[in-house]
Design an enzyme around this catalytic site. Structure first.
Site, mmCIF file in Angstrom:
data_model
loop_
_atom_site.group_PDB
_atom_site.id
_atom_site.type_symbol
_atom_site.label_atom_id
_atom_site.label_comp_id
_atom_site.label_asym_id
_atom_site.label_seq_id
_atom_site.Cartn_x
_atom_site.Cartn_y
_atom_site.Cartn_z
ATOM 1 N N LYS A 10 0.822 -1.215 0.000
ATOM 2 C CA LYS A 10 0.000 0.000 0.000
ATOM 3 C C LYS A 10 0.860 1.271 0.000
ATOM 4 C CE LYS A 10 -3.929 -2.284 2.269
ATOM 5 N NZ LYS A 10 -4.958 -2.162 3.338
ATOM 6 N N TYR A 50 -12.280 -2.281 -3.925
ATOM 7 C CA TYR A 50 -12.812 -2.432 -2.565
ATOM 8 C C TYR A 50 -14.341 -2.305 -2.527
ATOM 9 C CZ TYR A 50 -8.202 -2.389 -0.279
ATOM 10 O OH TYR A 50 -6.949 -2.710 0.169
ATOM 11 N N THR A 92 -5.112 -7.625 10.434
ATOM 12 C CA THR A 92 -5.455 -6.372 9.747
ATOM 13 C C THR A 92 -5.063 -5.159 10.576
ATOM 14 O OG1 THR A 92 -7.315 -7.478 8.683
ATOM 15 C CG2 THR A 92 -7.364 -5.077 8.710
ATOM 16 N N ASN A 113 -2.101 0.054 6.749
ATOM 17 C CA ASN A 113 -1.545 -1.191 7.305
ATOM 18 C C ASN A 113 -0.619 -1.940 6.341
ATOM 19 O OD1 ASN A 113 -3.514 -2.089 5.592
ATOM 20 N ND2 ASN A 113 -4.541 -3.415 7.056
ATOM 21 N N HIS A 116 -2.106 -5.470 1.518
ATOM 22 C CA HIS A 116 -3.388 -6.171 1.353
ATOM 23 C C HIS A 116 -3.089 -7.565 0.849
ATOM 24 C CE1 HIS A 116 -7.433 -7.208 0.038
ATOM 25 N NE2 HIS A 116 -6.854 -7.686 -1.048
ATOM 26 N N GLU A 127 -9.551 -10.979 -7.520
ATOM 27 C CA GLU A 127 -8.590 -9.879 -7.355
ATOM 28 C C GLU A 127 -7.429 -9.991 -8.344
ATOM 29 O OE1 GLU A 127 -9.530 -8.915 -2.646
ATOM 30 O OE2 GLU A 127 -7.561 -9.714 -3.190
HETATM 31 P P1 CMP Z 1 -7.475 -4.627 3.473
HETATM 32 O O1 CMP Z 1 -7.111 -6.058 3.677
HETATM 33 O O2 CMP Z 1 -6.760 -3.923 2.385
HETATM 34 O O3 CMP Z 1 -9.045 -4.533 3.210
HETATM 35 C C1 CMP Z 1 -9.795 -3.365 3.522
HETATM 36 C C2 CMP Z 1 -9.017 -2.401 4.343
HETATM 37 O O4 CMP Z 1 -9.813 -1.459 5.049
HETATM 38 C C3 CMP Z 1 -8.259 -3.126 5.417
HETATM 39 O O5 CMP Z 1 -7.202 -3.852 4.827
HETATM 40 C C4 CMP Z 1 -7.872 -1.962 6.346
HETATM 41 O O6 CMP Z 1 -6.663 -1.351 5.959
HETATM 42 C C5 CMP Z 1 -9.012 -0.961 6.125
HETATM 43 N N1 CMP Z 1 -9.831 -0.776 7.331
HETATM 44 C C6 CMP Z 1 -10.013 0.373 7.981
HETATM 45 N N2 CMP Z 1 -10.815 0.199 9.041
HETATM 46 C C7 CMP Z 1 -11.144 -1.123 9.066
HETATM 47 C C8 CMP Z 1 -11.957 -1.919 9.922
HETATM 48 N N3 CMP Z 1 -12.597 -1.406 10.987
HETATM 49 N N4 CMP Z 1 -12.060 -3.237 9.638
HETATM 50 C C9 CMP Z 1 -11.442 -3.770 8.549
HETATM 51 N N5 CMP Z 1 -10.666 -3.053 7.716
HETATM 52 C C10 CMP Z 1 -10.514 -1.739 7.960
#
Ligand code: CMP
Length: 142
Positions: A10, A50, A92, A113, A116, A127
């Site tokens: 990311k 997303y 996550t 974070n 992904h 994906e």
């Molecule tokens: P990702 O696996 O990329 O999928 C969706 C992203 O939304 C997740 O990682 C997080 O970086 C982001 N995100 C932000 N808030 C939340 C939350 N409460 N729960 C899950 N994903 C979140």
């Protein structure tokens, strides 16, 4: 079984100059990179990728963040690749990620974070097809 999974480094981790360190985690833990490209996602691309989260309260911030700078998108291949990548990434929320995982070591917040990864076989297929044509995948010949 040998699987493929879609991985994104990311914008926070690309900005932090962490592509090589994150690729080493994948390679050192049994995954091969069989396709890769750097992209700066449009709002349309990030929103569509997303789309499953479009009703969630964090959706707009997620699209803002994912379009804030370039990302590295790759297909990882290996035994149990989907779950293996999830273990390598950690939870996550970086605050809940196990020591030694990418998110524990390189991320600070759930919104930013670092990586992904696909969460299951169906999403992996969807994906991968979102980002790559089948002739852009390069299975190993040696
Ligand atoms: P990702 O696996 O990329 O999928 C969706 C992203 O939304 C997740 O990682 C997080 O970086 C982001 N995100 C932000 N808030 C939340 C939350 N409460 N729960 C899950 N994903 C979140």
């Amino acid at each position: 079984a040998v699987e493929r999974t879609l991985s994104i480094i990311k914008p926070d981790a690309v900005a932090g100059n962490l592509i090589g360190k994150i690729y080493s985690r994948f390679e050192d833990q049994g995954l091969r990179i069989v396709a890769a490209k750097m992209m700066h996602l449009s709002r349309e691309q990030a929103g569509a990728f997303y789309a499953v989260h479009r009703e969630r309260p964090f959706y707009n911030e997620l699209v803002d963040f994912m379009t804030s700078g370039p990302v590295m998108v790759q297909v990882l291949e290996g035994e149990d690749a989907i779950n293996r990548n999830r273990v390598i990434m950690g939870a996550t929320n970086p605050g809940e990620a196990a020591p030694g995982t990418i998110r524990a070591d390189f991320a600070e917040t759930v919104d930013e974070n670092a990586v992904h990864g696909s969460d299951g076989p169906e999403t992996a297929k969807t994906e991968i097809e979102f980002f790559f044509k089948s002739d852009e995948l390069c299975p190993r010949t040696r």
